[in-house]
Design a protein around this motif. Sequence first.
Motif, PDB file in Angstrom:
ATOM      1  N   LEU A  59     -24.529  58.415  10.825  1.00  0.00           N
ATOM      2  CA  LEU A  59     -24.346  59.862  10.974  1.00  0.00           C
ATOM      3  C   LEU A  59     -23.740  60.454   9.709  1.00  0.00           C
ATOM      4  N   GLN A  60     -22.699  59.815   9.167  1.00  0.00           N
ATOM      5  CA  GLN A  60     -22.049  60.352   7.974  1.00  0.00           C
ATOM      6  C   GLN A  60     -23.010  60.438   6.799  1.00  0.00           C
ATOM      7  N   MET A  61     -23.825  59.416   6.613  1.00  0.00           N
ATOM      8  CA  MET A  61     -24.762  59.447   5.489  1.00  0.00           C
ATOM      9  C   MET A  61     -25.883  60.456   5.736  1.00  0.00           C
ATOM     10  N   ALA A  62     -26.219  60.716   6.992  1.00  0.00           N
ATOM     11  CA  ALA A  62     -27.174  61.795   7.291  1.00  0.00           C
ATOM     12  C   ALA A  62     -26.561  63.147   6.948  1.00  0.00           C
ATOM     13  N   LEU A  63     -25.249  63.301   7.157  1.00  0.00           N
ATOM     14  CA  LEU A  63     -24.569  64.542   6.781  1.00  0.00           C
ATOM     15  C   LEU A  63     -24.608  64.732   5.264  1.00  0.00           C
ATOM     16  N   VAL A  64     -24.455  63.633   4.519  1.00  0.00           N
ATOM     17  CA  VAL A  64     -24.546  63.707   3.058  1.00  0.00           C
ATOM     18  C   VAL A  64     -25.930  64.198   2.647  1.00  0.00           C
ATOM     19  N   ALA A  65     -26.962  63.591   3.239  1.00  0.00           N
ATOM     20  CA  ALA A  65     -28.339  64.003   2.922  1.00  0.00           C
ATOM     21  C   ALA A  65     -28.590  65.442   3.336  1.00  0.00           C
ATOM     22  N   ALA A  66     -27.985  65.874   4.442  1.00  0.00           N
ATOM     23  CA  ALA A  66     -28.161  67.253   4.901  1.00  0.00           C
ATOM     24  C   ALA A  66     -27.601  68.248   3.902  1.00  0.00           C
ATOM     25  N   SER A  67     -26.494  67.905   3.247  1.00  0.00           N
ATOM     26  CA  SER A  67     -25.916  68.814   2.248  1.00  0.00           C
ATOM     27  C   SER A  67     -26.856  68.991   1.067  1.00  0.00           C
ATOM     28  N   VAL A  68     -27.588  67.936   0.725  1.00  0.00           N
ATOM     29  CA  VAL A  68     -28.558  68.006  -0.372  1.00  0.00           C
ATOM     30  C   VAL A  68     -29.746  68.879   0.035  1.00  0.00           C
ATOM     31  N   ALA A  69     -30.187  68.719   1.269  1.00  0.00           N
ATOM     32  CA  ALA A  69     -31.393  69.412   1.736  1.00  0.00           C
ATOM     33  C   ALA A  69     -31.143  70.855   2.147  1.00  0.00           C
ATOM     34  N   ASN A  70     -29.865  71.232   2.334  1.00  0.00           N
ATOM     35  CA  ASN A  70     -29.555  72.553   2.889  1.00  0.00           C
ATOM     36  C   ASN A  70     -28.671  73.362   1.951  1.00  0.00           C
ATOM     37  N   GLU A  71     -29.018  73.370   0.679  1.00  0.00           N
ATOM     38  CA  GLU A  71     -28.359  74.231  -0.314  1.00  0.00           C
ATOM     39  C   GLU A  71     -26.849  73.983  -0.410  1.00  0.00           C
ATOM     40  N   GLY A  72     -26.460  72.723  -0.220  1.00  0.00           N
ATOM     41  CA  GLY A  72     -25.059  72.349  -0.364  1.00  0.00           C
ATOM     42  C   GLY A  72     -24.231  72.495   0.886  1.00  0.00           C
ATOM     43  N   LYS A  73     -24.821  72.984   1.992  1.00  0.00           N
ATOM     44  CA  LYS A  73     -24.082  73.198   3.233  1.00  0.00           C
ATOM     45  C   LYS A  73     -24.412  72.120   4.252  1.00  0.00           C
ATOM     46  N   ALA A 129     -36.694  65.165   4.719  1.00  0.00           N
ATOM     47  CA  ALA A 129     -38.140  65.384   4.863  1.00  0.00           C
ATOM     48  C   ALA A 129     -38.354  66.771   5.463  1.00  0.00           C
ATOM     49  N   PRO A 130     -39.521  67.378   5.198  1.00  0.00           N
ATOM     50  CA  PRO A 130     -40.525  66.992   4.213  1.00  0.00           C
ATOM     51  C   PRO A 130     -39.972  67.103   2.781  1.00  0.00           C
ATOM     52  N   VAL A 131     -40.693  66.552   1.834  1.00  0.00           N
ATOM     53  CA  VAL A 131     -40.193  66.419   0.467  1.00  0.00           C
ATOM     54  C   VAL A 131     -39.910  67.760  -0.186  1.00  0.00           C
ATOM     55  N   GLU A 132     -40.835  68.701  -0.107  1.00  0.00           N
ATOM     56  CA  GLU A 132     -40.701  69.953  -0.853  1.00  0.00           C
ATOM     57  C   GLU A 132     -40.017  71.070  -0.077  1.00  0.00           C
ATOM     58  N   ASP A 133     -40.007  70.989   1.233  1.00  0.00           N
ATOM     59  CA  ASP A 133     -39.370  72.034   2.041  1.00  0.00           C
ATOM     60  C   ASP A 133     -38.555  71.351   3.135  1.00  0.00           C
ATOM     61  N   PRO A 134     -37.406  70.780   2.772  1.00  0.00           N
ATOM     62  CA  PRO A 134     -36.664  69.923   3.703  1.00  0.00           C
ATOM     63  C   PRO A 134     -36.225  70.651   4.972  1.00  0.00           C
ATOM     64  N   ARG A 135     -36.469  69.985   6.087  1.00  0.00           N
ATOM     65  CA  ARG A 135     -36.026  70.493   7.383  1.00  0.00           C
ATOM     66  C   ARG A 135     -35.084  69.503   8.076  1.00  0.00           C
ATOM     67  N   TYR A 136     -35.283  68.226   7.783  1.00  0.00           N
ATOM     68  CA  TYR A 136     -34.506  67.182   8.443  1.00  0.00           C
ATOM     69  C   TYR A 136     -33.844  66.267   7.417  1.00  0.00           C
ATOM     70  N   ALA A 137     -32.645  65.820   7.760  1.00  0.00           N
ATOM     71  CA  ALA A 137     -31.958  64.778   6.990  1.00  0.00           C
ATOM     72  C   ALA A 137     -31.892  63.532   7.858  1.00  0.00           C
ATOM     73  N   PHE A 138     -31.874  62.376   7.224  1.00  0.00           N
ATOM     74  CA  PHE A 138     -31.861  61.134   7.994  1.00  0.00           C
ATOM     75  C   PHE A 138     -31.050  60.059   7.264  1.00  0.00           C
ATOM     76  N   ALA A 139     -30.653  59.064   8.016  1.00  0.00           N
ATOM     77  CA  ALA A 139     -30.034  57.858   7.458  1.00  0.00           C
ATOM     78  C   ALA A 139     -30.429  56.688   8.336  1.00  0.00           C
ATOM     79  N   VAL A 140     -30.891  55.622   7.701  1.00  0.00           N
ATOM     80  CA  VAL A 140     -31.287  54.401   8.403  1.00  0.00           C
ATOM     81  C   VAL A 140     -30.546  53.231   7.786  1.00  0.00           C
ATOM     82  N   MET A 141     -29.973  52.368   8.622  1.00  0.00           N
ATOM     83  CA  MET A 141     -29.312  51.153   8.165  1.00  0.00           C
ATOM     84  C   MET A 141     -29.780  49.981   9.028  1.00  0.00           C
ATOM     85  N   THR A 142     -30.197  48.916   8.381  1.00  0.00           N
ATOM     86  CA  THR A 142     -30.519  47.677   9.091  1.00  0.00           C
ATOM     87  C   THR A 142     -29.854  46.525   8.363  1.00  0.00           C
TER      88      THR A 142
END
Length: 491
Positions: free
Chosen positions: A358-372, A454-467
């Motif tokens: 979840l935390q790493m998805a929040l990091v990705a979300a900040s990148v995809a959502n103009e820093g927020k 994702a999507p690459v050019e118009d991000p709508r979703y952030a994700f994090a996967v760990m295995t």
Amino acid sequence: MDKPVRRVAIFALLLFFGLMVQINYVQGSQAEDLRTDSNNSRQFADVFNSPRGQISAGGEVLVTSEPTGKDNPKYGRSYKDGPIFAPVTGYFNGGATQVERAYNSLLGGKDKRITQQRWFDTFIGKPADGANVELTIDPEAQRTAYQQLKAKTVQGRRGGAVVMDVKTGALKVAASWPSFDPNEVAPQTGEKGAKKLEQLNEGTGVVKPLVDNALSQTFPPGSSYKTVTSAIAMQELGIDISSTIQTGQLILPESGRPLPNSHDSGSCAGTAPLRGAFAESCNTSFAKMALDMGIRQLSQGSSKFGFNERVQLEPDMYAAESDVPVSYTGPDGKTIPTGQDGTARSGIGQENVRATPLQMALVAASVANEGKIMSPYVVQKVRAKDQSELYNASPEEFKQPMTDDQAEQLADMMRAVITEGTAKNLQGMRIAGKTGTAEQGQGNPNARWFVGFAPVEDPRYAFAVMTEGPGSGGGDAGPVAGAIMAKVLKK
């Protein structure tokens, strides 16, 4: 009517009126306080005597109450695809976890928003119907995530995945492997269920089924954390995507040992723009940034993303705390500051740095959502039995760890990871992100990460996967992320 009789009649009416007021006060205003009083043993017997509300997602009912045909419990609890949705629904058997606990009073019909609306039922002693809870989860994407984690995680180890809507904070996926089946500990299982709950709580090895690996367990994030290091360095060291940085050998200041890169060619051969160092994941570059900033600045900067605190998803439902420690507890119990070598390793998501998916998805979300970053949540609506709306989630901002410009630079760097960096195998999957392959000590498999949007050019979703397993983040976690996002993006 003579005067004495009239007085007696009036007095009797006043007594009757006073009694009715007291009854209304006790059964109405004080009902909830009396019901939950620790000295009231009936609350424990009554909890199974009326049906709880449903829990659904995407129009699909996932959790229901069913009559047992017994006196106690009168109602059981049924979980559709229990292990798949358990990280979000949790379980209920008198005690409860996750959404079952967070919305316990609404699901059980005891919340004041229900009892005050159904005051006459309360007055005559009829239990109010429990409310129905609607989740934000995408059921098919959740199933895909569960199956992918199961297939890609080495036996006896763990995997977790989170997908978040960057504009609202709604979680679409929160999947864990291994998991547990809430049906095995539901009220109708009785003593057998209680024993099963004890077994699940004890777990086997590192696997603790009741502790999900999406929201409630932390892992070393490895190179996926370089996204955070880069953002902090942009602010504190004044660098940007095109700044030339050192990518060659780095000698750790305390031990005198070299910190290795995965390769010493390309961008990692000596110097490179930040974009290239990020795309090829040059360890030495980000370790040096951490040394230049110091562990306190690195930790404080990480807090802007949600590290070093428990992130709340719903009432009484928190994620595990992700940490960038400035000190740690030694074997003798003494506090030891994180040294220079540890600071360098912290900059690449190792040492004592820990994060939930979840935390790493929040990091990705900040990148995809103009820093927020929007506050994450898993419950969209709660409706009473008559379909009246009792609750509707309202998106709120959680953090803003960087500027719009810095976020766009990091988004471009994440795209470069796919086009020219450590995850070229993921081209064509409509995702961008950062790989991570974290060592977990001798005898333990790697924590393999892929974190992005994702999507690459118009991000709508952030994700994090760990295995957990042998291999790399790009080669193993990346394809899992691609499969999950393909399902999410179908909607």
